[in-house]
Design an enzyme around this catalytic site. Structure first.
Site, short mmCIF file in Angstrom:
data_model
loop_
_atom_site.label_atom_id
_atom_site.label_comp_id
_atom_site.label_asym_id
_atom_site.label_seq_id
_atom_site.Cartn_x
_atom_site.Cartn_y
_atom_site.Cartn_z
N ASN A 137 0.88 -1.18 0.00
CA ASN A 137 0.00 0.00 0.00
C ASN A 137 0.91 1.22 0.00
O ASN A 137 1.50 1.56 1.02
CB ASN A 137 -0.90 -0.03 1.25
CG ASN A 137 -1.71 1.24 1.41
OD1 ASN A 137 -1.83 2.04 0.47
ND2 ASN A 137 -2.29 1.44 2.58
N TRP A 138 1.02 1.84 -1.17
CA TRP A 138 1.96 2.97 -1.28
C TRP A 138 1.40 4.24 -0.63
O TRP A 138 2.10 5.24 -0.54
CB TRP A 138 2.28 3.24 -2.76
CG TRP A 138 3.11 2.17 -3.41
CD1 TRP A 138 3.53 0.98 -2.86
CD2 TRP A 138 3.64 2.20 -4.74
NE1 TRP A 138 4.27 0.27 -3.77
CE2 TRP A 138 4.36 0.99 -4.94
CE3 TRP A 138 3.58 3.12 -5.79
CZ2 TRP A 138 5.01 0.69 -6.14
CZ3 TRP A 138 4.23 2.82 -6.99
CH2 TRP A 138 4.94 1.62 -7.15
N LYS A 139 0.13 4.21 -0.25
CA LYS A 139 -0.52 5.38 0.36
C LYS A 139 -0.34 6.62 -0.54
O LYS A 139 -0.24 6.46 -1.75
CB LYS A 139 0.00 5.62 1.77
CG LYS A 139 -0.04 4.35 2.63
CD LYS A 139 0.07 4.63 4.09
CE LYS A 139 0.20 3.31 4.85
NZ LYS A 139 0.01 3.46 6.27
N HIS A 165 -9.62 1.09 4.55
CA HIS A 165 -8.35 1.24 5.29
C HIS A 165 -8.60 2.15 6.50
O HIS A 165 -9.39 3.10 6.42
CB HIS A 165 -7.29 1.84 4.37
CG HIS A 165 -5.91 1.78 4.97
ND1 HIS A 165 -5.47 2.69 5.89
CD2 HIS A 165 -4.91 0.88 4.81
CE1 HIS A 165 -4.23 2.37 6.25
NE2 HIS A 165 -3.87 1.27 5.61
N GLU A 174 -7.00 4.50 7.71
CA GLU A 174 -6.78 5.94 7.47
C GLU A 174 -8.00 6.57 6.81
O GLU A 174 -8.33 7.73 7.07
CB GLU A 174 -5.50 6.12 6.62
CG GLU A 174 -4.25 5.84 7.46
CD GLU A 174 -3.06 5.34 6.67
OE1 GLU A 174 -3.05 5.46 5.43
OE2 GLU A 174 -2.13 4.81 7.32
N GLU A 186 -5.87 -5.40 10.32
CA GLU A 186 -4.86 -4.39 10.62
C GLU A 186 -5.18 -3.69 11.94
O GLU A 186 -5.99 -2.78 11.98
CB GLU A 186 -4.85 -3.34 9.50
CG GLU A 186 -4.50 -3.89 8.14
CD GLU A 186 -3.86 -2.84 7.25
OE1 GLU A 186 -2.76 -3.10 6.78
OE2 GLU A 186 -4.44 -1.75 7.08
N GLY A 212 1.97 1.82 10.75
CA GLY A 212 2.91 2.92 10.64
C GLY A 212 3.59 3.30 11.95
O GLY A 212 4.24 4.33 12.04
N SER A 265 2.95 -2.62 10.33
CA SER A 265 4.39 -2.65 10.53
C SER A 265 5.01 -4.01 10.19
O SER A 265 5.97 -4.44 10.82
CB SER A 265 4.75 -2.23 11.96
OG SER A 265 4.29 -0.91 12.20
N GLY A 283 2.55 -1.28 4.31
CA GLY A 283 2.65 0.15 4.02
C GLY A 283 4.10 0.56 3.84
O GLY A 283 4.68 0.42 2.76
N GLY A 284 4.72 1.02 4.91
CA GLY A 284 6.08 1.57 4.86
C GLY A 284 7.07 0.71 4.08
O GLY A 284 7.80 1.22 3.21
C1 PEP Z 1 -1.00 -0.12 5.91
O1 PEP Z 1 -0.96 1.01 5.46
O2 PEP Z 1 -1.94 -0.86 5.58
C2 PEP Z 1 0.05 -0.58 6.81
C3 PEP Z 1 -0.03 -1.76 7.35
O3 PEP Z 1 1.10 0.29 7.03
P1 PEP Z 1 2.50 -0.07 7.74
O4 PEP Z 1 3.01 -1.34 7.12
O5 PEP Z 1 3.38 1.10 7.43
O6 PEP Z 1 2.22 -0.24 9.19
#
Ligand code: PEP
Length: 272
Positions: free
Chosen positions: A36-38, A122, A124, A188, A194, A234, A255-256
């Site tokens: 997920n590049w956000k 998501h 966010e 999640e 994050g 994470s 994500g990251g």
């Molecule tokens: C996400 O955005 O779905 C996510 C899990 O982010 P991260 O891996 O950065 O925690």
């Protein structure tokens, strides 16, 4: 953990289902690793990142690899991933087919651009853009009706509010059984997204198992057995192997680490 199940499911009956689930979940499911590049990467940058991801994942078989990119990056990334093992995903979709919804993007528009997966709900989006279980459900249905795979995110804010997960999963319930093969649920925990804080392998596996049980209650064992349940929060090059080895974790929403091709490649290898 018994208490946890009670809190999540609101009653004792699912214990039995969970036990049955333990038997049925031994069947091998394919793993899906989705980045997920956000809101990162201009189209120019996205091309470079997609090339980097390709270099790291080429030749790796045995799991599905998806990159969920910003809308405007879709055409650029589509060019790079065409004909490779990388599948293209989006990060949201509107629930109506077309019309006066300024600023929105429909499932058919995504499909026409080569998108196969879309993230809905998501945390966010729930936190900053007013998404509710109801709107997430509508978006998921629009995606499924267009033939996209919906990655439906669920997760609790705090451990003591875990009963929320069941409510969110219940909100999937008017999705017809025959479309469930195109549903992925991403568990999640919001506190892990994050933040660098990952759920332990056991914590993540337990909740993924409970999600499968809740789905089993509604759709039956067969659907639950085939359901792909990802963990997200994470996940990184170091912890992926342990998480992905767990019985009920069928992949990751990342994500990251998805912005770092080498790390993403390590996660894909761990899923193999
Ligand atoms: C996400 O955005 O779905 C996510 C899990 O982010 P991260 O891996 O950065 O925690």
């Amino acid at each position: 953990s018994e208490h946890l199940r009670k809190v999540l499911c609101g009653r004792a009956a699912p214990y039995i289902i969970v036990e049955e689930e333990e038997k049925m979940s031994t069947k091998k499911r394919r793993k899906v690793i989705a980045g997920n590049w956000k809101m990162n990467m201009t189209p120019t940058e996205a091309k470079e990142l997609a090339k980097g991801v390709y270099e790291q994942v080429k030749g790796k078989k045995g799991c599905d690899v998806v990159v969920c990119v910003p809308f405007v990056d879709i055409p650029a990334v589509a060019q790079i991933v065409k004909g490779t093992i990388i599948k293209l995903g989006a990060q949201n979709v509107h629930f109506e087919e077309k019309g006066a919804y300024t600023g929105e993007i429909s499932a058919n528009m995504l499909k026409d651009c080569g998108v196969q997966y879309v993230i809905v709900g998501h945390s966010e989006r729930r936190e900053y853009f007013g998404e509710t279980d109801e709107t997430v459900n509508k978006r998921a249905k629009a995606a499924l009706n267009a033939g996209l795979t919906a990655i439906i995110c669920v997760g609790e804010k705090l451990w003591e509010r875990e009963c929320g997960i069941t409510a969110e999963v219940v909100s999937l319930y008017d999705i017809p059984e025959e479309q469930m093969q195109n549903v992925i649920i991403a568990y999640e925990p919001v506190w892990a997204i994050g933040t660098g804080k990952t759920a332990t392998n056991e914590q993540a596996d337990e909740v993924c198992g409970i999600i499968r049980s809740v789905v089993s209650e509604k759709y039956g064992k067969q659907v639950a057995k085939q359901l792909i349940v990802q963990y997200g929060g994470s996940m990184n090059a170091k912890n992926a192997e342990g998480l992905l080895a767990m019985e009920n974790i069928d992949g990751g929403l990342i994500g990251g680490a998805s912005l770092k091709p080498a790390d993403f490649g390590v996660i894909v290898s761990a899923a193999q």
